[in-house]
Scaffold this motif. Structure first.
Motif, PDB file in Angstrom:
ATOM      1  N   GLN A  53      67.594  35.101  57.848  1.00  0.00           N
ATOM      2  CA  GLN A  53      66.141  34.907  57.910  1.00  0.00           C
ATOM      3  C   GLN A  53      65.545  35.268  59.261  1.00  0.00           C
ATOM      4  OE1 GLN A  53      64.441  34.031  55.143  1.00  0.00           O
ATOM      5  NE2 GLN A  53      66.434  34.203  54.152  1.00  0.00           N
ATOM      6  N   ALA A  54      66.348  35.856  60.158  1.00  0.00           N
ATOM      7  CA  ALA A  54      65.862  36.111  61.516  1.00  0.00           C
ATOM      8  C   ALA A  54      64.988  37.366  61.542  1.00  0.00           C
ATOM      9  CB  ALA A  54      67.040  36.262  62.468  1.00  0.00           C
ATOM     10  N   MET A  55      63.908  37.329  60.785  1.00  0.00           N
ATOM     11  CA  MET A  55      63.083  38.536  60.668  1.00  0.00           C
ATOM     12  C   MET A  55      61.636  38.164  60.405  1.00  0.00           C
ATOM     13  SD  MET A  55      64.576  39.470  56.998  1.00  0.00           S
ATOM     14  CE  MET A  55      64.893  38.127  55.905  1.00  0.00           C
ATOM     15  N   SER A  56      60.784  39.188  60.443  1.00  0.00           N
ATOM     16  CA  SER A  56      59.351  38.956  60.240  1.00  0.00           C
ATOM     17  C   SER A  56      59.068  38.615  58.774  1.00  0.00           C
ATOM     18  CB  SER A  56      58.583  40.219  60.635  1.00  0.00           C
ATOM     19  OG  SER A  56      59.051  41.301  59.855  1.00  0.00           O
ATOM     20  N   ALA A  57      57.890  38.059  58.541  1.00  0.00           N
ATOM     21  CA  ALA A  57      57.516  37.656  57.175  1.00  0.00           C
ATOM     22  C   ALA A  57      57.215  38.892  56.316  1.00  0.00           C
ATOM     23  CB  ALA A  57      56.285  36.763  57.252  1.00  0.00           C
ATOM     24  N   ILE A  58      57.268  38.687  55.005  1.00  0.00           N
ATOM     25  CA  ILE A  58      56.967  39.756  54.043  1.00  0.00           C
ATOM     26  C   ILE A  58      55.535  40.250  54.282  1.00  0.00           C
ATOM     27  CG2 ILE A  58      56.611  40.220  51.565  1.00  0.00           C
ATOM     28  CD1 ILE A  58      59.468  39.699  51.903  1.00  0.00           C
ATOM     29  N   THR A  59      55.377  41.566  54.323  1.00  0.00           N
ATOM     30  CA  THR A  59      54.035  42.125  54.572  1.00  0.00           C
ATOM     31  C   THR A  59      53.339  42.432  53.242  1.00  0.00           C
ATOM     32  OG1 THR A  59      54.840  44.390  54.569  1.00  0.00           O
ATOM     33  CG2 THR A  59      54.849  43.252  56.703  1.00  0.00           C
ATOM     34  N   GLU A  60      52.077  42.752  53.339  1.00  0.00           N
ATOM     35  CA  GLU A  60      51.301  43.070  52.137  1.00  0.00           C
ATOM     36  C   GLU A  60      51.874  44.291  51.405  1.00  0.00           C
ATOM     37  OE1 GLU A  60      49.361  40.685  51.235  1.00  0.00           O
ATOM     38  OE2 GLU A  60      49.109  41.888  49.414  1.00  0.00           O
ATOM     39  N   PRO A  61      52.163  45.403  52.128  1.00  0.00           N
ATOM     40  CA  PRO A  61      52.748  46.560  51.426  1.00  0.00           C
ATOM     41  C   PRO A  61      54.056  46.195  50.711  1.00  0.00           C
ATOM     42  CG  PRO A  61      52.103  47.188  53.638  1.00  0.00           C
ATOM     43  CD  PRO A  61      51.921  45.717  53.538  1.00  0.00           C
ATOM     44  N   GLU A  62      54.846  45.283  51.278  1.00  0.00           N
ATOM     45  CA  GLU A  62      56.095  44.889  50.612  1.00  0.00           C
ATOM     46  C   GLU A  62      55.808  44.120  49.324  1.00  0.00           C
ATOM     47  OE1 GLU A  62      57.833  43.130  54.272  1.00  0.00           O
ATOM     48  OE2 GLU A  62      59.605  44.297  53.743  1.00  0.00           O
ATOM     49  N   ARG A  63      54.768  43.273  49.346  1.00  0.00           N
ATOM     50  CA  ARG A  63      54.404  42.552  48.110  1.00  0.00           C
ATOM     51  C   ARG A  63      54.010  43.530  47.013  1.00  0.00           C
ATOM     52  NH1 ARG A  63      54.832  37.489  49.300  1.00  0.00           N
ATOM     53  NH2 ARG A  63      54.175  36.822  51.385  1.00  0.00           N
ATOM     54  N   GLU A  64      53.389  44.637  47.439  1.00  0.00           N
ATOM     55  CA  GLU A  64      52.958  45.648  46.460  1.00  0.00           C
ATOM     56  C   GLU A  64      54.166  46.377  45.864  1.00  0.00           C
ATOM     57  OE1 GLU A  64      49.475  47.372  46.262  1.00  0.00           O
ATOM     58  OE2 GLU A  64      49.061  45.234  46.562  1.00  0.00           O
ATOM     59  N   SER A  65      55.136  46.688  46.749  1.00  0.00           N
ATOM     60  CA  SER A  65      56.270  47.537  46.347  1.00  0.00           C
ATOM     61  C   SER A  65      57.403  46.793  45.662  1.00  0.00           C
ATOM     62  CB  SER A  65      56.883  48.196  47.574  1.00  0.00           C
ATOM     63  OG  SER A  65      56.312  49.404  47.832  1.00  0.00           O
ATOM     64  N   LEU A  66      57.644  45.565  46.101  1.00  0.00           N
ATOM     65  CA  LEU A  66      58.861  44.861  45.653  1.00  0.00           C
ATOM     66  C   LEU A  66      58.537  43.833  44.580  1.00  0.00           C
ATOM     67  CD1 LEU A  66      60.391  44.172  49.194  1.00  0.00           C
ATOM     68  CD2 LEU A  66      60.897  46.059  47.654  1.00  0.00           C
ATOM     69  N   SER A  67      59.489  43.643  43.651  1.00  0.00           N
ATOM     70  CA  SER A  67      59.298  42.605  42.635  1.00  0.00           C
ATOM     71  C   SER A  67      59.673  41.252  43.238  1.00  0.00           C
ATOM     72  CB  SER A  67      60.183  42.904  41.426  1.00  0.00           C
ATOM     73  OG  SER A  67      61.533  42.792  41.812  1.00  0.00           O
ATOM     74  N   THR A  68      59.263  40.183  42.562  1.00  0.00           N
ATOM     75  CA  THR A  68      59.588  38.836  43.061  1.00  0.00           C
ATOM     76  C   THR A  68      61.103  38.657  43.126  1.00  0.00           C
ATOM     77  OG1 THR A  68      57.749  38.258  41.628  1.00  0.00           O
ATOM     78  CG2 THR A  68      58.822  36.438  42.723  1.00  0.00           C
ATOM     79  N   GLU A  69      61.812  39.232  42.099  1.00  0.00           N
ATOM     80  CA  GLU A  69      63.283  39.093  42.095  1.00  0.00           C
ATOM     81  C   GLU A  69      63.881  39.800  43.304  1.00  0.00           C
ATOM     82  OE1 GLU A  69      61.743  40.433  39.222  1.00  0.00           O
ATOM     83  OE2 GLU A  69      61.553  38.381  38.509  1.00  0.00           O
ATOM     84  N   GLU A  70      63.368  40.994  43.592  1.00  0.00           N
ATOM     85  CA  GLU A  70      63.909  41.742  44.727  1.00  0.00           C
ATOM     86  C   GLU A  70      63.690  40.966  46.030  1.00  0.00           C
ATOM     87  OE1 GLU A  70      63.730  46.469  43.644  1.00  0.00           O
ATOM     88  OE2 GLU A  70      61.812  45.446  43.946  1.00  0.00           O
ATOM     89  N   ILE A  71      62.501  40.401  46.163  1.00  0.00           N
ATOM     90  CA  ILE A  71      62.229  39.634  47.393  1.00  0.00           C
ATOM     91  C   ILE A  71      63.189  38.453  47.477  1.00  0.00           C
ATOM     92  CG2 ILE A  71      60.504  38.185  48.556  1.00  0.00           C
ATOM     93  CD1 ILE A  71      58.365  40.166  47.508  1.00  0.00           C
ATOM     94  N   ALA A  72      63.403  37.797  46.316  1.00  0.00           N
ATOM     95  CA  ALA A  72      64.311  36.640  46.297  1.00  0.00           C
ATOM     96  C   ALA A  72      65.736  37.058  46.655  1.00  0.00           C
ATOM     97  CB  ALA A  72      64.279  35.984  44.922  1.00  0.00           C
ATOM     98  N   MET A  73      66.113  38.272  46.310  1.00  0.00           N
ATOM     99  CA  MET A  73      67.479  38.748  46.603  1.00  0.00           C
ATOM    100  C   MET A  73      67.618  39.254  48.038  1.00  0.00           C
ATOM    101  SD  MET A  73      68.216  40.709  43.043  1.00  0.00           S
ATOM    102  CE  MET A  73      69.816  41.364  43.400  1.00  0.00           C
ATOM    103  N   GLY A  74      66.559  39.259  48.791  1.00  0.00           N
ATOM    104  CA  GLY A  74      66.641  39.657  50.201  1.00  0.00           C
ATOM    105  C   GLY A  74      66.281  41.110  50.463  1.00  0.00           C
ATOM    106  N   PHE A  75      65.699  41.784  49.463  1.00  0.00           N
ATOM    107  CA  PHE A  75      65.317  43.181  49.691  1.00  0.00           C
ATOM    108  C   PHE A  75      64.053  43.243  50.549  1.00  0.00           C
ATOM    109  CE2 PHE A  75      68.089  43.980  46.035  1.00  0.00           C
ATOM    110  CZ  PHE A  75      68.791  45.063  46.528  1.00  0.00           C
ATOM    111  N   ARG A  76      64.026  44.204  51.467  1.00  0.00           N
ATOM    112  CA  ARG A  76      62.862  44.442  52.329  1.00  0.00           C
ATOM    113  C   ARG A  76      62.657  45.949  52.481  1.00  0.00           C
ATOM    114  NH1 ARG A  76      61.256  40.152  55.805  1.00  0.00           N
ATOM    115  NH2 ARG A  76      59.493  41.590  56.061  1.00  0.00           N
ATOM    116  N   LEU A  77      61.499  46.315  52.985  1.00  0.00           N
ATOM    117  CA  LEU A  77      61.275  47.720  53.350  1.00  0.00           C
ATOM    118  C   LEU A  77      61.604  47.838  54.844  1.00  0.00           C
ATOM    119  CD1 LEU A  77      57.922  48.508  51.480  1.00  0.00           C
ATOM    120  CD2 LEU A  77      60.270  49.057  50.789  1.00  0.00           C
ATOM    121  N   ALA A  78      62.479  48.771  55.175  1.00  0.00           N
ATOM    122  CA  ALA A  78      62.947  48.869  56.569  1.00  0.00           C
ATOM    123  C   ALA A  78      61.801  49.164  57.535  1.00  0.00           C
ATOM    124  CB  ALA A  78      64.015  49.950  56.674  1.00  0.00           C
ATOM    125  N   CYS A  79      60.764  49.850  57.042  1.00  0.00           N
ATOM    126  CA  CYS A  79      59.664  50.201  57.949  1.00  0.00           C
ATOM    127  C   CYS A  79      58.741  49.000  58.214  1.00  0.00           C
ATOM    128  CB  CYS A  79      58.863  51.373  57.395  1.00  0.00           C
ATOM    129  SG  CYS A  79      58.029  51.018  55.839  1.00  0.00           S
TER     130      CYS A  79
END
Ligand code: FES
Length: 622
Positions: A53-79
């Motif tokens: 969890q040593a990272m920044s919070a989920i951004t708006e573009p990530e909410r647009e791109s990623l599904s809730t399941e993906e976010i729960a599994m720890g997926f992020r956009l590297a940019c």
């Protein structure tokens, strides 16, 4: 404050400053990610999975791109994701940028290395009484830890799995096809895997063996298509299938045997085991496609020329009898329509940059069948022209394929009519035995140039030339080589009938090109690409002189060699190009020439040779 980031599955480590994006850090570690949006956060291609969890919070573009399941599994956009502590970051194969490679064919063709296979090296836990998971479960879980879920395993690979695991002391290399299926397993750490690209022509086959790890061709070979004994052209092959009970089986056995021999020769040259050849792309015309796959081609030979299937196919190589690794797939590029096949789609792959050009490019692939494409302005118009096999030396009295002893080029002296020859193998003292396609085109152009051939294709008997004589049937012919100079001990001549065959072939190509121009509402061609092995040897000036295609500045005519073979190689090394091939096949507008009245009219006038600027000008001949 500096943080340590570990990238898996590479195991690469990088130090970064607090707040750096994972995209920046991965670049610093030499791991290039896909970033079509340039890091703006809206393409979703730079997907990674992070472990703490040593990272920044989920951004708006990530909410647009990623599904809730993906976010729960720890997926992020590297940019978007910034490091605020030490982290472990998993990079899926699909997020990695593919490497640029050169697919060489004498001339360099740029391509990307993004094969359809990945070779993963996994270290599994040894089973024990406390850990009785079966081998497949152990492997599936190791794959899931690398973000590969719901993976299937080929039956033959499954049979090899227990032995491979134990032979490699629980280190195993698994070859994953399109991130969906394990098609092979090897004990220990496998360093190289290979694939083949094959171009099956009606007359010849060209094969290329590629190292899928390094992105380079390690061996190539060519062979004659042994179906030739059942007929020179596709129509006679279709007839053979229709007329003989076991016709299709015999033709199919012949071509599969040819391809297997080609593969064996290439493997022997490069020292590669059969089991290491794990992928294959293949291109061919529609009739060869059907026969190769054992599909009846009967309905390709009559209107409305319907194919059994046009889309791309992934088929287990073993199902068609190919000598590759047992679990390997074969990818057949899509066909367009009727007689415009996957070989044409492969040629289009090599010219795809020209499609959105404002200029108009005519792509001619001359084989036993002539295929032409007019591309530009976002359109692809395609047609097939029944050129017949004259350009390959067939149906020409002294015609032969381009082999030692074939006259490949010639010039005729305008005063004495002496013929200067360039014969294949001349450097080894080989004498002329016959004439191949490029030689025939030169001969016709030169005969026009010196005034011995009239614009309608008849020999000009007004000229006193010792080489122009009547044959035993009372028809005129031009002697290219006297018996004393030839390897056969007979004269080598070009007959009136030969000239007619060339006129028919060139008129079909020319009229086809004119029809496509009309359909694109264009008057002129800006560029011509001559593809096909035969195209490589044509003297461009001679092709223009006989009117092989509509006028185009000579410096805008480019000879590109076996472009279909290059296209097959591009698709072997870059799996995305298989999708691109499907897109091109779907966007190509097929123009039926045979029944079009515009074509018939253009064909009749194209039988004439164009006025040659110097054409016997001194002799007052057109
Ligand atoms: Fe496009 Fe990250 S680079 S979303």
């Amino acid at each position: 404050m500096a943080h340590t980031i570990i990238f898996q599955p590479d195991g690469a480590r990088a130090q970064c400053a607090d707040g750096d994006t994972l995209l920046t850090v991965s670049g610093g570690a030499g791991i290039e990610l896909e970033t079509p949006c340039g890091g703006a956060g809206n393409c979703g291609k730079c997907l990674v999975r992070v472990e703490n969890q040593a990272m920044s919070a989920i951004t708006e573009p990530e909410r647009e791109s990623l599904s809730t399941e993906e976010i729960a599994m720890g997926f992020r956009l590297a940019c978007q994701c910034r490091a605020h502590g030490d982290m472990t970051v998993f990079i899926p194969e699909t997020s990695r940028q593919s490497r640029q490679i050169i697919v060489s064919d004498g001339r360099a063709v740029s391509g990307r290395l993004k094969p359809g296979l990945a070779c993963l090296i996994l270290k599994l836990d040894k089973p024990s009484l406390n850990d009785p998971r079966d081998d497949w479960q152990r492997l599936s879980e190791a794959l899931a830890a690398r973000d590969f879920y719901n993976i299937k395993i080929d039956y033959t690979a499954l049979r090899q799995l227990p032995g491979a695991l134990r032979a490699g002391a629980w280190t195993i290399s698994v070859v994953l096809w399109q991130a969906r299926e394990i098609i092979a397993v090897f004990p220990g750490e496998k360093e190289k895997i290979y694939g083949a690209a094959i171009d099956i022509g009606t007359t010849t086959l060209a094969g290329f063996l590629g190292d899928l790890t390094a992105g380079e061709i390690v061996a190539q070979a060519a062979a004659a298509n042994s179906q030739v004994r059942f007929g020179d052209d596709v129509i006679s092959r279709v007839s053979h299938c229709m007329m003989e009970d076991d016709g299709l089986e015999r033709l199919n056995r012949a071509i599969i045997g040819d391809v297997n021999q080609l593969l064996e020769r290439m493997r022997a040259k490069a020292g590669v085991d059969k089991g290491d050849v794990l992928d294959m792309t293949v291109v061919f015309n529609t009739v060869m496609h059907h026969i190769f796959l054992g599909i009846r081609p009967d309905w390709l030979g009559r209107a409305p020329f319907t194919a059994a299937v046009r889309g791309p196919l992934n088929i287990k190589a073993r199902d068609v009898g190919l000598a590759l690794a047992t679990g390997a797939y074969l990818h057949c590029l899509p066909i367009e329509a009727g007689f415009v096949g996957a070989d044409n789609v492969a040629v289009l792959l090599t010219q795809r940059a020209a499609i959105d050009d404002e200029q108009t490019t005519l792509v001619i692939d001359i084989g036993t069948n002539g295929e032409i494409n007019l591309i530009g302005n976002g359109r692809v118009l395609a047609a097939s022209c029944a050129t017949g096999p004259a350009f390959e030396g067939a149906q020409i009295k002294h015609g032969m394929r381009a082999a030692p002893g074939a006259i490949e080029h010639l010039t005729i002296d305008p005063e004495q009519f002496a013929v200067t020859l360039a014969t294949i193998g001349r450097e080894n003292g080989v004498k002329a035995r016959g004439i191949c396609g490029s030689g025939i085109i030169d001969a016709v152009a030169e005969l026009r140039k010196v005034g011995l051939l009239l614009a309608d294709g008849r020999f000009n008997k007004e000229i006193d030339c010792p080489r122009l004589r009547l044959d035993e049937k009372g028809k005129y012919e031009f002697v290219l080589v006297w018996a004393t100079e030839s390897a056969t001990g007979h004269d080598i001549a070009l007959t009136q009938k030969d000239i007619r065959a060339i006129q028919l072939a060139k008129a079909a190509l020319y009229a086809g090109a004119r029809l496509l121009l009309r359909r694109m509402k264009r008057e002129t061609i800006d560029r011509v690409i001559l593809a096909g092995a035969f195209g490589s040897y044509i003297r461009v000036e001679s092709a223009l002189a006989i009117g092989l295609f509509p006028d185009c500045p000579v410096e805008q005519v480019e000879v590109v060699g076996n472009a279909a073979g290059v296209g097959a190689r591009i698709a072997l090394f870059d799996v995305d190009m298989r999708r691109e091939a499907a897109r091109l096949a779907a966007m190509a507008e097929f123009v039926e020439t045979a029944t079009d009245p515009d074509f018939q009219n253009a064909f009749a006038s194209a039988m004439y040779f164009p006025p040659w600027p110097e054409a016997g000008a001194a002799r007052g001949i057109l």
